[in-house]
Design a protein around this motif. Sequence first.
Motif, PDB file in Angstrom:
ATOM      1  N   SER A 248      38.366  59.610  66.267  1.00  0.00           N
ATOM      2  CA  SER A 248      38.599  60.654  65.274  1.00  0.00           C
ATOM      3  C   SER A 248      38.038  60.184  63.941  1.00  0.00           C
ATOM      4  CB  SER A 248      40.092  60.948  65.151  1.00  0.00           C
ATOM      5  OG  SER A 248      40.697  60.024  64.278  1.00  0.00           O
ATOM      6  N   VAL A 249      37.540  61.122  63.156  1.00  0.00           N
ATOM      7  CA  VAL A 249      36.930  60.785  61.865  1.00  0.00           C
ATOM      8  C   VAL A 249      37.924  60.040  60.971  1.00  0.00           C
ATOM      9  CG1 VAL A 249      36.072  61.831  59.720  1.00  0.00           C
ATOM     10  CG2 VAL A 249      35.136  62.542  61.919  1.00  0.00           C
ATOM     11  N   GLN A 250      39.192  60.403  61.086  1.00  0.00           N
ATOM     12  CA  GLN A 250      40.226  59.739  60.292  1.00  0.00           C
ATOM     13  C   GLN A 250      40.285  58.232  60.532  1.00  0.00           C
ATOM     14  OE1 GLN A 250      43.317  62.496  61.306  1.00  0.00           O
ATOM     15  NE2 GLN A 250      44.358  62.125  59.343  1.00  0.00           N
ATOM     16  N   GLU A 251      39.912  57.820  61.748  1.00  0.00           N
ATOM     17  CA  GLU A 251      39.991  56.403  62.113  1.00  0.00           C
ATOM     18  C   GLU A 251      38.612  55.745  62.099  1.00  0.00           C
ATOM     19  OE1 GLU A 251      42.898  55.078  62.527  1.00  0.00           O
ATOM     20  OE2 GLU A 251      43.916  57.005  62.331  1.00  0.00           O
ATOM     21  N   ALA A 252      37.624  56.427  61.544  1.00  0.00           N
ATOM     22  CA  ALA A 252      36.242  55.978  61.723  1.00  0.00           C
ATOM     23  C   ALA A 252      35.751  54.997  60.653  1.00  0.00           C
ATOM     24  CB  ALA A 252      35.307  57.175  61.792  1.00  0.00           C
ATOM     25  N   SER A 253      36.529  54.827  59.573  1.00  0.00           N
ATOM     26  CA  SER A 253      36.065  53.934  58.507  1.00  0.00           C
ATOM     27  C   SER A 253      35.904  52.517  59.060  1.00  0.00           C
ATOM     28  CB  SER A 253      37.064  53.940  57.347  1.00  0.00           C
ATOM     29  OG  SER A 253      36.462  53.458  56.171  1.00  0.00           O
ATOM     30  N   GLY A 254      34.760  51.895  58.775  1.00  0.00           N
ATOM     31  CA  GLY A 254      34.498  50.549  59.260  1.00  0.00           C
ATOM     32  C   GLY A 254      33.782  50.504  60.601  1.00  0.00           C
ATOM     33  N   ARG A 255      33.750  51.627  61.298  1.00  0.00           N
ATOM     34  CA  ARG A 255      33.052  51.677  62.590  1.00  0.00           C
ATOM     35  C   ARG A 255      31.576  51.998  62.369  1.00  0.00           C
ATOM     36  NH1 ARG A 255      36.801  52.072  66.766  1.00  0.00           N
ATOM     37  NH2 ARG A 255      34.987  51.572  68.056  1.00  0.00           N
ATOM     38  N   VAL A 256      30.765  51.784  63.418  1.00  0.00           N
ATOM     39  CA  VAL A 256      29.317  51.957  63.285  1.00  0.00           C
ATOM     40  C   VAL A 256      28.847  53.138  64.133  1.00  0.00           C
ATOM     41  CG1 VAL A 256      27.077  50.845  63.571  1.00  0.00           C
ATOM     42  CG2 VAL A 256      29.077  49.488  62.898  1.00  0.00           C
ATOM     43  N   LEU A 257      28.122  54.059  63.516  1.00  0.00           N
ATOM     44  CA  LEU A 257      27.668  55.272  64.194  1.00  0.00           C
ATOM     45  C   LEU A 257      26.760  54.943  65.366  1.00  0.00           C
ATOM     46  CD1 LEU A 257      26.796  57.874  61.408  1.00  0.00           C
ATOM     47  CD2 LEU A 257      28.650  57.979  63.094  1.00  0.00           C
ATOM     48  N   ALA A 258      27.018  55.580  66.504  1.00  0.00           N
ATOM     49  CA  ALA A 258      26.188  55.395  67.694  1.00  0.00           C
ATOM     50  C   ALA A 258      25.168  56.510  67.840  1.00  0.00           C
ATOM     51  CB  ALA A 258      27.072  55.324  68.938  1.00  0.00           C
ATOM     52  N   GLU A 259      25.179  57.450  66.915  1.00  0.00           N
ATOM     53  CA  GLU A 259      24.211  58.559  66.964  1.00  0.00           C
ATOM     54  C   GLU A 259      24.002  59.087  65.547  1.00  0.00           C
ATOM     55  OE1 GLU A 259      26.081  61.529  69.367  1.00  0.00           O
ATOM     56  OE2 GLU A 259      27.755  61.791  67.984  1.00  0.00           O
ATOM     57  N   ASP A 260      22.849  59.713  65.337  1.00  0.00           N
ATOM     58  CA  ASP A 260      22.636  60.405  64.074  1.00  0.00           C
ATOM     59  C   ASP A 260      23.627  61.558  63.983  1.00  0.00           C
ATOM     60  OD1 ASP A 260      20.501  58.729  63.718  1.00  0.00           O
ATOM     61  OD2 ASP A 260      18.985  60.225  64.273  1.00  0.00           O
ATOM     62  N   VAL A 261      24.107  61.823  62.786  1.00  0.00           N
ATOM     63  CA  VAL A 261      25.012  62.958  62.604  1.00  0.00           C
ATOM     64  C   VAL A 261      24.275  64.066  61.865  1.00  0.00           C
ATOM     65  CG1 VAL A 261      27.107  63.792  61.475  1.00  0.00           C
ATOM     66  CG2 VAL A 261      27.097  61.554  62.599  1.00  0.00           C
ATOM     67  N   THR A 262      24.222  65.249  62.474  1.00  0.00           N
ATOM     68  CA  THR A 262      23.647  66.414  61.790  1.00  0.00           C
ATOM     69  C   THR A 262      24.779  67.373  61.469  1.00  0.00           C
ATOM     70  OG1 THR A 262      23.203  67.459  63.909  1.00  0.00           O
ATOM     71  CG2 THR A 262      21.410  66.199  62.925  1.00  0.00           C
ATOM     72  N   ALA A 263      24.610  68.119  60.390  1.00  0.00           N
ATOM     73  CA  ALA A 263      25.699  68.968  59.897  1.00  0.00           C
ATOM     74  C   ALA A 263      25.888  70.177  60.804  1.00  0.00           C
ATOM     75  CB  ALA A 263      25.401  69.415  58.471  1.00  0.00           C
ATOM     76  N   PRO A 264      27.085  70.344  61.389  1.00  0.00           N
ATOM     77  CA  PRO A 264      27.348  71.516  62.232  1.00  0.00           C
ATOM     78  C   PRO A 264      27.629  72.771  61.415  1.00  0.00           C
ATOM     79  CG  PRO A 264      29.272  70.083  62.188  1.00  0.00           C
ATOM     80  CD  PRO A 264      28.212  69.406  61.364  1.00  0.00           C
ATOM     81  N   GLU A 265      27.763  72.625  60.107  1.00  0.00           N
ATOM     82  CA  GLU A 265      27.941  73.790  59.243  1.00  0.00           C
ATOM     83  C   GLU A 265      27.364  73.451  57.877  1.00  0.00           C
ATOM     84  OE1 GLU A 265      32.230  74.204  59.484  1.00  0.00           O
ATOM     85  OE2 GLU A 265      32.542  73.100  57.637  1.00  0.00           O
TER      86      GLU A 265
ATOM     87  N   ASP B 226      23.199  74.492  49.877  1.00  0.00           N
ATOM     88  CA  ASP B 226      22.542  73.747  48.789  1.00  0.00           C
ATOM     89  C   ASP B 226      22.931  72.275  48.811  1.00  0.00           C
ATOM     90  OD1 ASP B 226      20.892  75.469  47.548  1.00  0.00           O
ATOM     91  OD2 ASP B 226      22.114  75.771  45.738  1.00  0.00           O
ATOM     92  N   ASP B 227      24.166  72.003  49.154  1.00  0.00           N
ATOM     93  CA  ASP B 227      24.648  70.630  49.163  1.00  0.00           C
ATOM     94  C   ASP B 227      24.229  69.962  50.478  1.00  0.00           C
ATOM     95  OD1 ASP B 227      26.066  68.288  48.872  1.00  0.00           O
ATOM     96  OD2 ASP B 227      27.945  69.237  48.289  1.00  0.00           O
ATOM     97  N   VAL B 228      24.656  70.534  51.594  1.00  0.00           N
ATOM     98  CA  VAL B 228      24.239  70.056  52.912  1.00  0.00           C
ATOM     99  C   VAL B 228      23.776  71.272  53.713  1.00  0.00           C
ATOM    100  CG1 VAL B 228      24.932  68.886  55.032  1.00  0.00           C
ATOM    101  CG2 VAL B 228      25.997  68.232  52.854  1.00  0.00           C
ATOM    102  N   ALA B 229      22.524  71.252  54.193  1.00  0.00           N
ATOM    103  CA  ALA B 229      22.009  72.373  54.975  1.00  0.00           C
ATOM    104  C   ALA B 229      22.509  72.289  56.411  1.00  0.00           C
ATOM    105  CB  ALA B 229      20.482  72.370  54.939  1.00  0.00           C
ATOM    106  N   LEU B 230      22.686  73.429  57.020  1.00  0.00           N
ATOM    107  CA  LEU B 230      23.059  73.481  58.447  1.00  0.00           C
ATOM    108  C   LEU B 230      22.024  72.700  59.247  1.00  0.00           C
ATOM    109  CD1 LEU B 230      24.791  74.758  60.758  1.00  0.00           C
ATOM    110  CD2 LEU B 230      23.187  76.674  60.735  1.00  0.00           C
ATOM    111  N   GLY B 231      22.460  71.762  60.086  1.00  0.00           N
ATOM    112  CA  GLY B 231      21.544  70.997  60.935  1.00  0.00           C
ATOM    113  C   GLY B 231      20.872  69.822  60.248  1.00  0.00           C
TER     114      GLY B 231
END
Lengths: 424, 424
Positions: free
Chosen positions: A39-56, A155-160
């Motif tokens: 869960s994102v709440q527990e993700a601090s300090g962990r290392v991403l295993a995939e690129d994250v694209t904005a779902p919204e 404007d801040d984060v584009a979809l995708g």
Amino acid sequence: MQLLSEGDEPVPEFLKVKTAEEIVEMVRSFAPLEAEIVSVQEASGRVLAEDVTAPEPVPHFARATMDGYAVRARDTFGAGESLPALLEVIGEVAMGRPAETAVRPGTAAAIPTGGMLPDGADAVVMVEYTQPLDAHAIEVTRPVAPGDNVLQVGDDVALGEKVLERGRKLRPQDVGLLAAIGMEEVRVFRRPRVAIISTGDEIVPPETRDLPPGKIRDINTYVVASQVREAGGRVGTIQVVADDLDELEAVCREALAAHDVVVLSGGSSVGIRDFTIQVLERFPGSELLAHGVAIRPGKPTILARLGEKILWGLPGQPASAMIVFTAFVRPCLLRLQGVENAGNLETNVRQAELARNIPSVHGRADYVRVSLSNDKGRLTADPVFGKSAMISTLSKADGYVIVPEHVEGLEAGTLVTVHLFSSP
Amino acid sequence: MQLLSEGDEPVPEFLKVKTAEEIVEMVRSFAPLEAEIVSVQEASGRVLAEDVTAPEPVPHFARATMDGYAVRARDTFGAGESLPALLEVIGEVAMGRPAETAVRPGTAAAIPTGGMLPDGADAVVMVEYTQPLDAHAIEVTRPVAPGDNVLQVGDDVALGEKVLERGRKLRPQDVGLLAAIGMEEVRVFRRPRVAIISTGDEIVPPETRDLPPGKIRDINTYVVASQVREAGGRVGTIQVVADDLDELEAVCREALAAHDVVVLSGGSSVGIRDFTIQVLERFPGSELLAHGVAIRPGKPTILARLGEKILWGLPGQPASAMIVFTAFVRPCLLRLQGVENAGNLETNVRQAELARNIPSVHGRADYVRVSLSNDKGRLTADPVFGKSAMISTLSKADGYVIVPEHVEGLEAGTLVTVHLFSSP
């Protein structure tokens, strides 16, 4: 053999003695562990295993970036102090809710920073450039162009849009970004499970009540366990084993079955009782990657692979074990968690001014322990001398400075890189 | 009110606006929480609530510091290459066990580094200065003085010696020292329990599936929770509350009852909806220590005490909230854990070279976000510009640089201190 001598006798050539750079190069080639979902709440300090694209997109509605009035920009064209534009105020936008009324030609709606732009409006006039005429009308004294003082959808984060890359160690602000784009879970690399074993006939567990003559309390299991946790590893089995080949083999076999990494300390000195090597020989398919590192202290370091599993043999001397852990095992644990360039982008370092000369012997990289002091942000590194068997010197040191192989010492005043034993 | 303007309108004088230094001074005066006892194994990262003195000496028996022979020093007096001393070898000291035989005049016992000195012996001759004559005799070619190559009882740590001081944040090497002297438990200050509350009519919990128009996902609860954990705090209640005075009061009341610190974000802008202050007024005995800090961003910061409890109001803008947390809340949490000089000996800082000019307005300290890059240990700080409402800029920044009140900007190339948002 916690206190076996780490003297200067030459290491036989047939042994796989590596330089520090070669060890780090090997560590960097290790593949990360498999990914898991947290869960994102527990993700601090962990290392991403995939690129994250904005779902919204962010924002997902047009927002005012100033307190003022939502208007149709064309209604303000040509407006000025001498010839203000007159607009009818048809209402007020409440925070967090769509406007109740659309803005039609000749009208405006009061809007707070962050408020949702009403239908029909395409700009916000800052409150500073308006004059209330009465409760239902304002004068606009400066024109706005379409889009002025408005954050458009995406404007801040584009979809995708790709917002974070695989291999990124997530910090609190990255978790914030994930929350902002509505991510609930994220794929990260698994944290390595680490077994910690100390060997030596003279070693007893630290919690031993009455210390028998000739015995000393184990230190390395406690220090290594704390260092493993700081490096993001999960500590599993912690054990103290006598210098008995069969017992050590049995303990290692169990530890390798249930953990990703086994960290042994003691027993790896290139000397009379090289149990670790003998144990490794009993595991078919084990691959000895390094038997000795050309640094002082730390010469008797062992690195082996057994299939997917990794075994480190650290010197028994606590100070030496700390140095070797910091220089090699920590980057290894970070690499298994998917950190890119572990050991290259070493973040636990400080620049400091050397307080005293460090003498050094030509021919081997010297890793010299130092204590740091901080005078208004100006860091000073003071060498911690004293026998490395002395436990009392252990906690005086904050990290180490490397005197390279072909340098005969460092002078007081030199700016040096201090590798910290632990996060401050 | 997550996105209330943090414009430049003057703060009324009757409000308790403080400088950053005044806030840090107040934080430093807070008393630590009460002490508790933890096992040494779990003590890394905790702060000592008492001085630690050694309950036993290290070593607790005389130990050889070299491989060689345990001897009576007087038997070697005058020995040299041309006239070696002849000694009978009466046995070998095994690691971890008392010698079976005492060393009498004219005899010696083989001893490994770390071995226990036999009765009768008072020095160790290094193996390099001996020649075996046969299986039962050696020649000693260099004299030793009593105590040579021996670590006496208490030489490393004396019985009753103060080894660590109250207020020390325990690192892995300190835990090692505690293990060495046989400590099983240690008194440390309790870690603060922290409640995290976000307010704002436009804010919805981050896990909300379908985002309604006009709403935005909360970010601050996730970011603040991660920052609290990094600062050693224990995260308790996490809640998002609308701008409703009664609801906010109820939530705060519950949070204050069960936590040491409450961190509110949003609602503390000196503006139209200053709910936090109104809530505080409903708590008898609450003491408003600061209402506003003279830094940008971060002006609407609130600090209050309610008996033993502490309430922080952070600006709603995520970037501003991160800066205020790092500058003030983190030192506060460290101080409650008993860290001495929290906020003074700030360890999460880096020296870096500024990559570009930072313009600044005279009259208020500017806290400018920067991203760090590392080129072979040489750190460069690049200012992160962009509206502070932009979430995408949040994760680009590693920390902030302070442009002091009376400085009109910093030039590219200046060496600056970067305050990190999180441990690397």
